[in-house]
Design a protein around this motif. Structure first.
Motif, PDB file in Angstrom:
ATOM      1  N   LYS A  68     -38.170-121.438 -62.760  1.00 17.32           N
ATOM      2  CA  LYS A  68     -37.222-121.012 -63.793  1.00 17.32           C
ATOM      3  C   LYS A  68     -36.030-121.949 -63.714  1.00 17.32           C
ATOM      4  CE  LYS A  68     -33.992-117.323 -64.803  1.00 17.32           C
ATOM      5  NZ  LYS A  68     -33.511-116.001 -64.422  1.00 17.32           N
ATOM      6  N   ASN A  69     -35.779-122.673 -64.791  1.00 19.79           N
ATOM      7  CA  ASN A  69     -34.648-123.603 -64.852  1.00 19.79           C
ATOM      8  C   ASN A  69     -34.642-124.567 -63.660  1.00 19.79           C
ATOM      9  OD1 ASN A  69     -33.884-122.299 -67.245  1.00 19.79           O
ATOM     10  ND2 ASN A  69     -32.740-120.782 -66.088  1.00 19.79           N
ATOM     11  N   ALA A  70     -35.829-125.138 -63.402  1.00 13.51           N
ATOM     12  CA  ALA A  70     -36.040-126.187 -62.393  1.00 13.51           C
ATOM     13  C   ALA A  70     -35.951-125.710 -60.947  1.00 13.51           C
ATOM     14  CB  ALA A  70     -35.102-127.367 -62.634  1.00 13.51           C
ATOM     15  N   ARG A  71     -36.144-124.412 -60.720  1.00  8.60           N
ATOM     16  CA  ARG A  71     -36.154-123.876 -59.342  1.00  8.60           C
ATOM     17  C   ARG A  71     -37.377-122.992 -59.180  1.00  8.60           C
ATOM     18  NH1 ARG A  71     -30.500-122.976 -56.722  1.00  8.60           N
ATOM     19  NH2 ARG A  71     -31.992-122.475 -55.109  1.00  8.60           N
ATOM     20  N   ILE A  72     -38.157-123.235 -58.132  1.00 11.13           N
ATOM     21  CA  ILE A  72     -39.305-122.376 -57.832  1.00 11.13           C
ATOM     22  C   ILE A  72     -38.765-120.996 -57.460  1.00 11.13           C
ATOM     23  CG2 ILE A  72     -41.276-122.000 -56.299  1.00 11.13           C
ATOM     24  CD1 ILE A  72     -41.707-124.421 -58.042  1.00 11.13           C
ATOM     25  N   VAL A  73     -39.302-119.976 -58.112  1.00  7.81           N
ATOM     26  CA  VAL A  73     -38.814-118.611 -57.909  1.00  7.81           C
ATOM     27  C   VAL A  73     -39.996-117.647 -57.819  1.00  7.81           C
ATOM     28  CG1 VAL A  73     -36.576-118.993 -59.041  1.00  7.81           C
ATOM     29  CG2 VAL A  73     -38.550-118.287 -60.400  1.00  7.81           C
ATOM     30  N   PRO A  74     -39.766-116.443 -57.290  1.00  7.37           N
ATOM     31  CA  PRO A  74     -40.831-115.431 -57.223  1.00  7.37           C
ATOM     32  C   PRO A  74     -41.244-114.952 -58.620  1.00  7.37           C
ATOM     33  CG  PRO A  74     -38.994-114.849 -55.772  1.00  7.37           C
ATOM     34  CD  PRO A  74     -38.542-116.007 -56.608  1.00  7.37           C
ATOM     35  N   TRP A  75     -42.445-114.460 -58.701  1.00  5.00           N
ATOM     36  CA  TRP A  75     -42.980-113.955 -59.971  1.00  5.00           C
ATOM     37  C   TRP A  75     -42.175-112.775 -60.513  1.00  5.00           C
ATOM     38  CZ3 TRP A  75     -48.115-114.580 -62.381  1.00  5.00           C
ATOM     39  CH2 TRP A  75     -48.723-115.775 -62.028  1.00  5.00           C
ATOM     40  N   GLU A  76     -41.458-112.070 -59.681  1.00  5.80           N
ATOM     41  CA  GLU A  76     -40.693-110.890 -60.108  1.00  5.80           C
ATOM     42  C   GLU A  76     -39.325-111.256 -60.684  1.00  5.80           C
ATOM     43  OE1 GLU A  76     -41.812-111.310 -56.856  1.00  5.80           O
ATOM     44  OE2 GLU A  76     -43.719-110.332 -57.311  1.00  5.80           O
ATOM     45  N   THR A  77     -39.013-112.542 -60.755  1.00  5.00           N
ATOM     46  CA  THR A  77     -37.713-113.004 -61.236  1.00  5.00           C
ATOM     47  C   THR A  77     -37.499-112.626 -62.702  1.00  5.00           C
ATOM     48  OG1 THR A  77     -37.783-114.843 -59.681  1.00  5.00           O
ATOM     49  CG2 THR A  77     -36.275-115.065 -61.555  1.00  5.00           C
ATOM     50  N   PRO A  78     -36.338-112.063 -63.040  1.00  9.81           N
ATOM     51  CA  PRO A  78     -36.023-111.764 -64.444  1.00  9.81           C
ATOM     52  C   PRO A  78     -35.890-113.048 -65.261  1.00  9.81           C
ATOM     53  CG  PRO A  78     -34.544-110.580 -62.963  1.00  9.81           C
ATOM     54  CD  PRO A  78     -35.304-111.564 -62.132  1.00  9.81           C
ATOM     55  N   ILE A  79     -36.196-112.932 -66.554  1.00 11.89           N
ATOM     56  CA  ILE A  79     -36.102-114.080 -67.455  1.00 11.89           C
ATOM     57  C   ILE A  79     -35.222-113.750 -68.653  1.00 11.89           C
ATOM     58  CG2 ILE A  79     -38.293-115.122 -66.761  1.00 11.89           C
ATOM     59  CD1 ILE A  79     -39.558-113.803 -69.251  1.00 11.89           C
ATOM     60  N   ALA A  80     -34.759-114.822 -69.326  1.00 13.06           N
ATOM     61  CA  ALA A  80     -33.940-114.685 -70.528  1.00 13.06           C
ATOM     62  C   ALA A  80     -34.409-115.713 -71.561  1.00 13.06           C
ATOM     63  CB  ALA A  80     -32.467-114.909 -70.196  1.00 13.06           C
ATOM     64  N   ASP A  81     -34.020-115.504 -72.807  1.00  9.94           N
ATOM     65  CA  ASP A  81     -34.479-116.371 -73.902  1.00  9.94           C
ATOM     66  C   ASP A  81     -34.138-117.840 -73.715  1.00  9.94           C
ATOM     67  OD1 ASP A  81     -35.625-114.241 -75.230  1.00  9.94           O
ATOM     68  OD2 ASP A  81     -33.898-113.919 -76.542  1.00  9.94           O
ATOM     69  N   ALA A  82     -33.041-118.143 -73.076  1.00  8.70           N
ATOM     70  CA  ALA A  82     -32.605-119.535 -72.940  1.00  8.70           C
ATOM     71  C   ALA A  82     -33.246-120.259 -71.751  1.00  8.70           C
ATOM     72  CB  ALA A  82     -31.088-119.592 -72.814  1.00  8.70           C
ATOM     73  N   ASP A  83     -34.087-119.579 -70.981  1.00  5.73           N
ATOM     74  CA  ASP A  83     -34.682-120.177 -69.787  1.00  5.73           C
ATOM     75  C   ASP A  83     -35.750-121.211 -70.126  1.00  5.73           C
ATOM     76  OD1 ASP A  83     -33.177-118.653 -68.006  1.00  5.73           O
ATOM     77  OD2 ASP A  83     -34.666-117.062 -67.906  1.00  5.73           O
ATOM     78  N   THR A  84     -35.930-122.138 -69.197  1.00  2.00           N
ATOM     79  CA  THR A  84     -37.068-123.052 -69.228  1.00  2.00           C
ATOM     80  C   THR A  84     -37.957-122.675 -68.051  1.00  2.00           C
ATOM     81  OG1 THR A  84     -35.769-124.833 -70.219  1.00  2.00           O
ATOM     82  CG2 THR A  84     -37.783-125.462 -69.040  1.00  2.00           C
ATOM     83  N   ILE A  85     -39.191-122.347 -68.365  1.00  2.00           N
ATOM     84  CA  ILE A  85     -40.159-121.891 -67.378  1.00  2.00           C
ATOM     85  C   ILE A  85     -41.226-122.961 -67.217  1.00  2.00           C
ATOM     86  CG2 ILE A  85     -41.813-120.079 -66.776  1.00  2.00           C
ATOM     87  CD1 ILE A  85     -38.807-119.154 -67.059  1.00  2.00           C
ATOM     88  N   ALA A  86     -41.542-123.309 -65.986  1.00  2.00           N
ATOM     89  CA  ALA A  86     -42.621-124.249 -65.716  1.00  2.00           C
ATOM     90  C   ALA A  86     -43.740-123.527 -64.979  1.00  2.00           C
ATOM     91  CB  ALA A  86     -42.128-125.420 -64.889  1.00  2.00           C
ATOM     92  N   ILE A  87     -44.960-123.805 -65.396  1.00  2.00           N
ATOM     93  CA  ILE A  87     -46.148-123.269 -64.719  1.00  2.00           C
ATOM     94  C   ILE A  87     -46.772-124.438 -63.956  1.00  2.00           C
ATOM     95  CG2 ILE A  87     -48.343-122.100 -64.973  1.00  2.00           C
ATOM     96  CD1 ILE A  87     -47.287-120.958 -67.631  1.00  2.00           C
ATOM     97  N   LEU A  88     -46.813-124.304 -62.638  1.00  2.00           N
ATOM     98  CA  LEU A  88     -47.261-125.386 -61.767  1.00  2.00           C
ATOM     99  C   LEU A  88     -48.577-125.014 -61.111  1.00  2.00           C
ATOM    100  CD1 LEU A  88     -43.745-125.643 -60.161  1.00  2.00           C
ATOM    101  CD2 LEU A  88     -44.649-127.188 -61.886  1.00  2.00           C
ATOM    102  N   PRO A  89     -49.658-125.703 -61.466  1.00  2.00           N
ATOM    103  CA  PRO A  89     -50.936-125.385 -60.844  1.00  2.00           C
ATOM    104  C   PRO A  89     -50.996-125.871 -59.411  1.00  2.00           C
ATOM    105  CG  PRO A  89     -51.175-127.262 -62.298  1.00  2.00           C
ATOM    106  CD  PRO A  89     -49.749-126.766 -62.445  1.00  2.00           C
ATOM    107  N   PRO A  90     -51.960-125.356 -58.641  1.00  2.00           N
ATOM    108  CA  PRO A  90     -52.101-125.833 -57.272  1.00  2.00           C
ATOM    109  C   PRO A  90     -52.451-127.320 -57.289  1.00  2.00           C
ATOM    110  CG  PRO A  90     -53.938-124.408 -57.884  1.00  2.00           C
ATOM    111  CD  PRO A  90     -52.956-124.373 -59.002  1.00  2.00           C
ATOM    112  N   MET A  91     -51.947-128.023 -56.312  1.00  2.00           N
ATOM    113  CA  MET A  91     -52.172-129.465 -56.215  1.00  2.00           C
ATOM    114  C   MET A  91     -53.078-129.762 -55.036  1.00  2.00           C
ATOM    115  SD  MET A  91     -50.208-130.879 -58.502  1.00  2.00           S
ATOM    116  CE  MET A  91     -48.758-130.556 -59.463  1.00  2.00           C
ATOM    117  N   THR A  92     -53.798-130.850 -55.145  1.00  2.00           N
ATOM    118  CA  THR A  92     -54.577-131.334 -54.020  1.00  2.00           C
ATOM    119  C   THR A  92     -54.055-132.708 -53.666  1.00  2.00           C
ATOM    120  OG1 THR A  92     -56.258-132.276 -55.462  1.00  2.00           O
ATOM    121  CG2 THR A  92     -56.640-130.038 -54.660  1.00  2.00           C
ATOM    122  N   GLY A  93     -54.181-133.061 -52.442  1.00  2.00           N
ATOM    123  CA  GLY A  93     -53.698-134.373 -51.998  1.00  2.00           C
ATOM    124  C   GLY A  93     -54.847-135.179 -51.435  1.00  2.00           C
ATOM    125  N   GLY A  94     -54.535-136.405 -51.167  1.00  2.00           N
ATOM    126  CA  GLY A  94     -55.600-137.206 -50.593  1.00  2.00           C
ATOM    127  C   GLY A  94     -55.209-138.647 -50.485  1.00  2.00           C
TER     128      GLY A  94
END
Length: 83
Positions: A57-83
């Motif tokens: 939420k607004n460029a900070r990783i937060v818990p799923w229970e975090t409240p949201i507002a209309d002006a927020d920017t939400i990012a959905i980040l899938p699991p990553m693999t490395g190698g």
């Protein structure tokens, strides 16, 4: 509200973002994900195991229970693999 998609999720959806206006009963990130999945079949399929995704939420990783507002920017980040 702006929704950003990253990595393989962005590729699978064939888009980097969406602008959405969730209903008033959508008050947390968890509510938002449920609502987004219910209204987008491609996203629903891509997020078959939703808890493996991190949410920002607004460029900070937060818990799923975090409240949201209309002006927020939400990012959905899938699991990553490395190698």
């Amino acid at each position: 509200m702006k929704i950003l998609y990253f990595a393989w999720l962005r590729e699978r959806l064939n888009r980097a973002s969406d602008d959405v206006s969730p209903p008033a009963e959508v008050q947390t990130l968890a509510d938002l994900i449920v609502w987004l999945r219910a209204n987008d079949e491609a996203l629903d399929l891509a997020m078959a195991n939703p808890k493996q995704f991190k949410l920002s939420k607004n460029a900070r990783i937060v818990p799923w229970e975090t409240p949201i507002a209309d002006a927020d920017t939400i990012a959905i980040l899938p699991p990553m693999t490395g190698g």
